[in-house]
Write an enzyme that holds these catalytic residues in place. Structure first.
Site, PDB file in Angstrom:
ATOM      1  N   THR A 135       0.816  -1.210   0.000  1.00  0.00           N
ATOM      2  CA  THR A 135       0.000   0.000   0.000  1.00  0.00           C
ATOM      3  C   THR A 135       0.849   1.259   0.000  1.00  0.00           C
ATOM      4  OG1 THR A 135      -1.776  -1.161   1.166  1.00  0.00           O
ATOM      5  CG2 THR A 135      -1.828   1.232   1.253  1.00  0.00           C
TER       6      THR A 135
ATOM      7  N   THR B  27       1.223  -4.776   4.267  1.00  0.00           N
ATOM      8  CA  THR B  27       0.968  -5.151   5.660  1.00  0.00           C
ATOM      9  C   THR B  27       0.308  -6.516   5.817  1.00  0.00           C
ATOM     10  OG1 THR B  27      -1.130  -3.930   5.602  1.00  0.00           O
ATOM     11  CG2 THR B  27       0.808  -2.762   6.426  1.00  0.00           C
ATOM     12  N   ASP B  28      -0.306  -7.052   4.752  1.00  0.00           N
ATOM     13  CA  ASP B  28      -1.061  -8.299   4.901  1.00  0.00           C
ATOM     14  C   ASP B  28      -0.196  -9.459   5.380  1.00  0.00           C
ATOM     15  OD1 ASP B  28      -3.372  -7.049   4.196  1.00  0.00           O
ATOM     16  OD2 ASP B  28      -3.609  -8.046   2.264  1.00  0.00           O
TER      17      ASP B  28
ATOM     18  N   SER C 208       1.518  -7.620  -0.924  1.00  0.00           N
ATOM     19  CA  SER C 208       2.091  -8.726  -0.155  1.00  0.00           C
ATOM     20  C   SER C 208       1.204  -9.952  -0.144  1.00  0.00           C
ATOM     21  CB  SER C 208       2.406  -8.283   1.274  1.00  0.00           C
ATOM     22  OG  SER C 208       1.241  -8.022   2.019  1.00  0.00           O
TER      23      SER C 208
END
Length: 322
Positions: free
Chosen positions: A11, A81-82, A48
């Site tokens: 992101t 961030t996932d 990710s």
């Protein structure tokens, strides 16, 4: 001396596309903090949730190569961030002391008027360069908080304070560019990167829920799983159907780790009458405070390094802290 930035997308490197969906679009050099980095190396430009284990291993090797440069104090990795917590943990497992690697990203895309990426990146560079952070291993820095890779988990889908360390809290904070270290994380000897090969051993994570019959476990066994992580109830309890299928796995030499689906507290064999104590008696090993995704990576690494399940489980026992 300085900081090296390795970019992978996420992101922090995304903007809205004409169809409204957010897509990775910002090249690595555009993310750099002016004058702060020794170099910027763009490894990937992807979300990710699309990463493979091969790409994460390639990233880990690049990080280790950067750290071998005597001109580099620390490395910052920009990442979606996932799956950030999983990549950070795998890197932590192969990171020799006294190295520091700081992962960061964003919850708001680069085109947002209140984008959080620039501040997060500046904070991550400050942590990677800080002498007081040396030797803390792999860290995640978001919204001024610094979390150890062993404990960090994405706790909110959208809020800028994306990560938490349930039961532990941040190990440091960044305020106006100043790094304030609280309790440095305890680290256990991990693995050499060359021990891991390509992390080929299949290890699956199976959740436990009310009246689960174990059909997923049977499917994993049929698919050739060499290891299994049970995301069990409470302190590490199965259902009757899950207990039956785990017994079949153990009889076939499949290594089984038991984690808890609870956000806080360790998995530990407390209950009999079909509970976690019966899993332990059958040969399952309890993962302590490790989350199921991290337990999976740890078991994959151990199976790669040691081959057989018995030696693999022995290798990882020091990592299974309460």
């Amino acid at each position: 001396m300085g900081v090296s930035i390795v970019t992978t997308g996420g992101t922090i490197a995304s903007r809205p596309a004409p169809d409204g969906a957010v897509r990775v679009a910002v090249r690595g050099p555009e993310l750099a903090v002016p004058g702060a980095a020794v170099r910027v190396h763009e490894m990937m430009l992807t979300h990710s949730f699309n990463l493979t284990r091969a790409e994460v291993l390639r990233l880990a090797r690049r990080i280790l190569a950067e750290l071998r440069d005597p001109g580099v104090d620390g490395v910052v990795v920009t990442h979606g961030t996932d799956t950030m917590e999983e990549t950070a943990y795998l890197v932590d497992l192969v990171l020799p002391p006294p190295c520091t690697v700081v992962f960061t990203g964003a919850q708001r895309h680069a085109g947002a008027p209140d984008a959080d990426g620039p501040r997060n990146l500046a904070d991550a560079v400050a942590v990677a360069a800080a002498p007081q952070a040396r030797g803390m291993g792999a860290l995640i820095t978001m919204a001024g908080q610094v979390h150890a890779a062993r404990y960090a988990t994405k706790a909110h889908t959208l809020r800028p304070e994306a990560f938490a360390s349930p039961g532990h809290g941040p190990v440091a904070r960044v305020r106006d560019g100043r790094v304030e270290v609280g309790s440095p994380p305890t680290r256990t000897d991990g693995f050499r990167i060359d021990e891991l090969g390509e992390l080929e051993a299949r290890v699956d994570v199976v959740p436990v829920y009310l009246d689960a019959d174990g059909v997923q476990i049977a499917a994993c066994r049929a698919a050739g799983a060499r290891g299994l992580v049970l995301q069990a109830l409470g302190t590490g309890n199965p259902t009757p159907g899950v207990l039956r299928e785990i017994g079949a796995c153990l009889r076939e030499g499949i290594a089984v780790l038991v984690a808890s689906r609870c956000a806080e507290g360790p998995a530990t064999p407390v209950y009999g009458a079909g509970g976690g104590a019966d899993l332990a008696r059958a040969g399952a090993v309890f993962a302590g405070s490790l989350s199921a995704p991290r337990a999976r990576l740890l078991l994959m690494a151990a199976l790669a390094a040691e081959g057989g399940p018995e030696k693999a489980l022995e290798r990882i026992r020091p990592h299974l802290l309460p």
